[in-house]
Scaffold this motif. Structure first.
Motif, PDB file in Angstrom:
ATOM      1  N   ILE A 146     -50.761  73.398  10.627  1.00 10.51           N
ATOM      2  CA  ILE A 146     -51.525  72.220  10.230  1.00 10.51           C
ATOM      3  C   ILE A 146     -51.335  71.086  11.232  1.00 10.51           C
ATOM      4  CG2 ILE A 146     -49.836  71.047   8.742  1.00 10.51           C
ATOM      5  CD1 ILE A 146     -53.578  71.647   7.963  1.00 10.51           C
ATOM      6  N   CYS A 147     -50.177  71.006  11.861  1.00  4.06           N
ATOM      7  CA  CYS A 147     -49.959  69.987  12.899  1.00  4.06           C
ATOM      8  C   CYS A 147     -50.926  70.193  14.064  1.00  4.06           C
ATOM      9  CB  CYS A 147     -48.513  70.021  13.395  1.00  4.06           C
ATOM     10  SG  CYS A 147     -47.338  69.192  12.305  1.00  4.06           S
ATOM     11  N   GLU A 148     -51.075  71.436  14.494  1.00  2.00           N
ATOM     12  CA  GLU A 148     -51.981  71.705  15.616  1.00  2.00           C
ATOM     13  C   GLU A 148     -53.429  71.408  15.244  1.00  2.00           C
ATOM     14  OE1 GLU A 148     -51.749  75.108  18.004  1.00  2.00           O
ATOM     15  OE2 GLU A 148     -49.582  74.970  18.320  1.00  2.00           O
ATOM     16  N   LEU A 149     -53.824  71.774  14.038  1.00  2.00           N
ATOM     17  CA  LEU A 149     -55.203  71.544  13.620  1.00  2.00           C
ATOM     18  C   LEU A 149     -55.523  70.057  13.504  1.00  2.00           C
ATOM     19  CD1 LEU A 149     -56.012  74.200  10.873  1.00  2.00           C
ATOM     20  CD2 LEU A 149     -57.171  73.896  13.052  1.00  2.00           C
ATOM     21  N   LEU A 150     -54.612  69.307  12.911  1.00  2.00           N
ATOM     22  CA  LEU A 150     -54.874  67.893  12.651  1.00  2.00           C
ATOM     23  C   LEU A 150     -54.610  67.009  13.853  1.00  2.00           C
ATOM     24  CD1 LEU A 150     -53.351  67.453   9.070  1.00  2.00           C
ATOM     25  CD2 LEU A 150     -55.749  67.801   9.687  1.00  2.00           C
ATOM     26  N   GLY A 151     -53.691  67.426  14.711  1.00  2.00           N
ATOM     27  CA  GLY A 151     -53.259  66.565  15.810  1.00  2.00           C
ATOM     28  C   GLY A 151     -52.054  65.730  15.437  1.00  2.00           C
ATOM     29  N   VAL A 152     -51.175  66.302  14.598  1.00  2.00           N
ATOM     30  CA  VAL A 152     -49.960  65.631  14.138  1.00  2.00           C
ATOM     31  C   VAL A 152     -48.770  66.170  14.934  1.00  2.00           C
ATOM     32  CG1 VAL A 152     -48.401  65.320  12.174  1.00  2.00           C
ATOM     33  CG2 VAL A 152     -50.886  65.276  11.824  1.00  2.00           C
ATOM     34  N   PRO A 153     -47.915  65.306  15.488  1.00  2.00           N
ATOM     35  CA  PRO A 153     -46.760  65.790  16.253  1.00  2.00           C
ATOM     36  C   PRO A 153     -45.800  66.604  15.385  1.00  2.00           C
ATOM     37  CG  PRO A 153     -47.158  63.457  16.691  1.00  2.00           C
ATOM     38  CD  PRO A 153     -48.016  63.832  15.529  1.00  2.00           C
ATOM     39  N   TYR A 154     -45.511  67.821  15.806  1.00  2.00           N
ATOM     40  CA  TYR A 154     -44.584  68.670  15.062  1.00  2.00           C
ATOM     41  C   TYR A 154     -43.200  68.035  15.003  1.00  2.00           C
ATOM     42  CZ  TYR A 154     -41.979  72.882  13.684  1.00  2.00           C
ATOM     43  OH  TYR A 154     -41.168  73.777  13.032  1.00  2.00           O
ATOM     44  N   ALA A 155     -42.874  67.228  16.006  1.00  2.00           N
ATOM     45  CA  ALA A 155     -41.571  66.556  16.053  1.00  2.00           C
ATOM     46  C   ALA A 155     -41.374  65.604  14.875  1.00  2.00           C
ATOM     47  CB  ALA A 155     -41.417  65.793  17.372  1.00  2.00           C
ATOM     48  N   ASP A 156     -42.477  65.209  14.237  1.00  2.00           N
ATOM     49  CA  ASP A 156     -42.389  64.286  13.092  1.00  2.00           C
ATOM     50  C   ASP A 156     -42.226  65.017  11.763  1.00  2.00           C
ATOM     51  OD1 ASP A 156     -42.735  62.204  14.851  1.00  2.00           O
ATOM     52  OD2 ASP A 156     -44.849  61.881  14.370  1.00  2.00           O
ATOM     53  N   ALA A 223     -54.131  63.900   3.337  1.00  2.00           N
ATOM     54  CA  ALA A 223     -54.365  64.812   2.210  1.00  2.00           C
ATOM     55  C   ALA A 223     -54.305  66.256   2.688  1.00  2.00           C
ATOM     56  CB  ALA A 223     -55.718  64.512   1.566  1.00  2.00           C
ATOM     57  N   MET A 224     -54.895  66.519   3.860  1.00  2.00           N
ATOM     58  CA  MET A 224     -54.862  67.882   4.405  1.00  2.00           C
ATOM     59  C   MET A 224     -53.468  68.248   4.894  1.00  2.00           C
ATOM     60  SD  MET A 224     -58.466  68.639   6.280  1.00  2.00           S
ATOM     61  CE  MET A 224     -58.453  67.193   7.336  1.00  2.00           C
ATOM     62  N   LEU A 225     -52.743  67.261   5.420  1.00  2.00           N
ATOM     63  CA  LEU A 225     -51.372  67.526   5.860  1.00  2.00           C
ATOM     64  C   LEU A 225     -50.522  67.955   4.668  1.00  2.00           C
ATOM     65  CD1 LEU A 225     -49.322  67.420   8.204  1.00  2.00           C
ATOM     66  CD2 LEU A 225     -48.860  65.047   7.567  1.00  2.00           C
ATOM     67  N   PHE A 226     -50.690  67.245   3.554  1.00  2.00           N
ATOM     68  CA  PHE A 226     -49.946  67.583   2.340  1.00  2.00           C
ATOM     69  C   PHE A 226     -50.365  68.958   1.811  1.00  2.00           C
ATOM     70  CE2 PHE A 226     -49.553  67.852  -2.242  1.00  2.00           C
ATOM     71  CZ  PHE A 226     -48.261  67.421  -2.468  1.00  2.00           C
ATOM     72  N   ALA A 227     -51.664  69.089   1.524  1.00  2.00           N
ATOM     73  CA  ALA A 227     -52.155  70.330   0.912  1.00  2.00           C
ATOM     74  C   ALA A 227     -52.059  71.507   1.865  1.00  2.00           C
ATOM     75  CB  ALA A 227     -53.602  70.139   0.456  1.00  2.00           C
ATOM     76  N   GLY A 228     -52.248  71.233   3.162  1.00  2.00           N
ATOM     77  CA  GLY A 228     -52.307  72.305   4.146  1.00  2.00           C
ATOM     78  C   GLY A 228     -50.981  72.933   4.476  1.00  2.00           C
ATOM     79  N   HIS A 229     -49.873  72.263   4.130  1.00  2.00           N
ATOM     80  CA  HIS A 229     -48.601  72.941   4.386  1.00  2.00           C
ATOM     81  C   HIS A 229     -47.832  73.212   3.102  1.00  2.00           C
ATOM     82  CE1 HIS A 229     -46.287  69.083   4.210  1.00  2.00           C
ATOM     83  NE2 HIS A 229     -45.244  69.859   4.025  1.00  2.00           N
ATOM     84  N   GLU A 230     -47.869  72.304   2.131  1.00  2.00           N
ATOM     85  CA  GLU A 230     -47.077  72.494   0.912  1.00  2.00           C
ATOM     86  C   GLU A 230     -47.459  73.788   0.180  1.00  2.00           C
ATOM     87  OE1 GLU A 230     -44.598  70.932  -0.505  1.00  2.00           O
ATOM     88  OE2 GLU A 230     -44.464  68.964   0.433  1.00  2.00           O
ATOM     89  N   THR A 231     -48.753  73.979  -0.046  1.00  2.00           N
ATOM     90  CA  THR A 231     -49.180  75.135  -0.836  1.00  2.00           C
ATOM     91  C   THR A 231     -48.965  76.455  -0.104  1.00  2.00           C
ATOM     92  OG1 THR A 231     -51.431  74.739  -0.053  1.00  2.00           O
ATOM     93  CG2 THR A 231     -50.869  73.838  -2.197  1.00  2.00           C
ATOM     94  N   THR A 232     -49.154  76.452   1.214  1.00  2.00           N
ATOM     95  CA  THR A 232     -48.987  77.698   1.967  1.00  2.00           C
ATOM     96  C   THR A 232     -47.519  78.055   2.113  1.00  2.00           C
ATOM     97  OG1 THR A 232     -50.990  77.072   3.172  1.00  2.00           O
ATOM     98  CG2 THR A 232     -49.758  78.940   4.012  1.00  2.00           C
ATOM     99  N   VAL A 233     -46.646  77.063   2.204  1.00  2.00           N
ATOM    100  CA  VAL A 233     -45.202  77.323   2.185  1.00  2.00           C
ATOM    101  C   VAL A 233     -44.837  78.110   0.927  1.00  2.00           C
ATOM    102  CG1 VAL A 233     -42.921  76.238   1.920  1.00  2.00           C
ATOM    103  CG2 VAL A 233     -44.546  75.333   3.595  1.00  2.00           C
TER     104      VAL A 233
END
Length: 389
Positions: A146-156, A223-233
């Motif tokens: 989801i970090c790669e898709l959204l453009g969110v730094p994985y380091a965060d 919203a996508m950051l939350f839903a896109g990783h929490e549920t798939t985890v």
């Protein structure tokens, strides 16, 4: 006596005995939520599926402060959206988001997901047995993707993971509000950064289109950051647990990797949920299975119970990687069907196509009774998944 949610589960993979008893009585039940508010619980597959697509139910409420709540999370505990414009707002949002998760875009991204999965499995092999599959695979993969898709730094990831967990807190309203505020503020900062340093990612594309405000881009992205990783985890962890507790099914998948598609659908269907399902509010008076539901009342569409309806799934508690059956309702149905479903499927297929091949002797390192499922956050899921090989 009115039943109180959530249902007590003695086994994370088995339907709660109380819920199974309710299912035998009928499709609609009067319950109290975890915070003591009255609601209607719908458990039958056909009725849940139909009501998920019924525009007489919605996520908003004409008097939000008076609405029944499922919990203290500001994300999902009560009404969301504007009662007068909910349908139009939802359609507009889906029109903006759908192209970002189109089949073509997702197919192009599949090799990258497979590459990320292989890298994590390399690390798992290097670390050696035993290991925690939750920390080694189920948690980092969806975050990387989801970090790669959204453009969110994985380091965060440590920061936004903490904010996501806080926002999803079902028991502490103040913590949930603070987590959501921190997450939104982080999204605003990301949007501002993409305005000056755009990349090939969701936030940058939304900025370039110029159709929505920066705050709305931040809201959608978080919203996508939350839903896109929490549920798939959660889905990866529970899917792995399904396999590890059913050695014959694990072997069947190892013998025939072509079963991965049906195996993933069964992993999405089979884990039992005890939280009450998807909340909706009646926008008008309506009848459900002969029961009169009044406008404004809370209706819980229990997709987990529906996924175990014996009228739809023969022997519903049996885990079968080759099961061919009606589509499960884990991603919802109709106009609210999860936009991220194609991405989740790609991640799960990548994981289980590789995991069993790379680690054919993989097994649980602790008794299944020792595993813990979280009940204090929206998505639930295992706290750890110790394995050895």
């Amino acid at each position: 006596m009115t039943v109180r949610l959530p249902f007590e589960q003695t086994d994370p993979l088995q339907v709660a005995p109380l819920l199974r008893g309710l299912q035998r009585e009928g499709d609609v039940h009067r319950v109290r939520t975890a915070v003591g508010h009255e609601a209607w619980l719908v458990t039958g597959y056909d009725r849940v599926r139909a009501l998920l697509a019924d525009d007489r139910l919605g996520r908003s409420h004409p008097e939000p402060e008076k609405a029944a709540r499922t919990g203290e999370s500001v994300l999902f505990g009560g009404p969301m959206g504007d009662f007068d414009t909910e349908a139009a707002d939802g359609a507009r949002l889906r029109a903006l988001l759908q192209p970002q998760f189109s089949p073509k875009r997702m197919r192009a991204f599949r090799p990258r997901v497979e590459e990320l999965t292989a890298g994590l499995l390399d690390d798992l092999a290097e670390h050696g047995s035993p290991a925690d599959l939750h920390q080694a695979l189920a948690l980092p993969l969806p975050i990387l993707v989801i970090c790669e898709l959204l453009g969110v730094p994985y380091a965060d990831r440590e920061r936004f993971r903490a904010w996501s967990e806080a926002a999803g807190d079902t028991r502490d309203r103040a913590r949930s509000e603070q987590g959501l505020a921190e997450l939104f503020g982080y999204g605003q900062a990301l949007v501002a950064d993409k305005r000056t340093k755009p990349g090939d990612d969701f936030i940058s594309r939304m900025c370039a289109e110029g159709e929505v405000s920066d705050d709305e881009i931040a809201m959608m992205a978080m919203a996508m950051l939350f839903a896109g990783h929490e549920t798939t985890v959660v889905a990866i962890g529970m899917g792995a647990l399904c396999l590890l507790t059913h050695p014959a099914q694990q072997q069947a998948l190892a013998d025939d990797p072509g079963l991965v598609t049906s195996a993933v659908e069964e992993m999405l269907r089979a884990p039992a949920k005890g939280g009450g399902g998807i909340p909706r509010y009646a926008r008008t008076d309506l009848d459900i299975a002969g029961i009169r539901v009044r406008a404004g009342e809370l209706v819980l569409l229990d997709n987990g119970a529906a996924n175990h309806d014996p009228g739809i799934y023969p022997d519903p508690d049996r885990f079968d990687v080759a099961r061919q059956a009606a589509p499960h309702l884990s991603f919802g149905h109709g106009g609210h069907y999860c936009i991220g479903a194609p991405l989740a499927r790609i991640e799960l297929q990548a994981v289980f196509a590789q995991l069993i091949t790379r680690f054919p002797a993989l097994r649980l390192a602790v008794p299944v009774e020792d595993l813990r499922v979280r009940s204090d956050v929206l998505t639930g899921g295992l706290t750890a998944l110790p394995v050895e090989w």
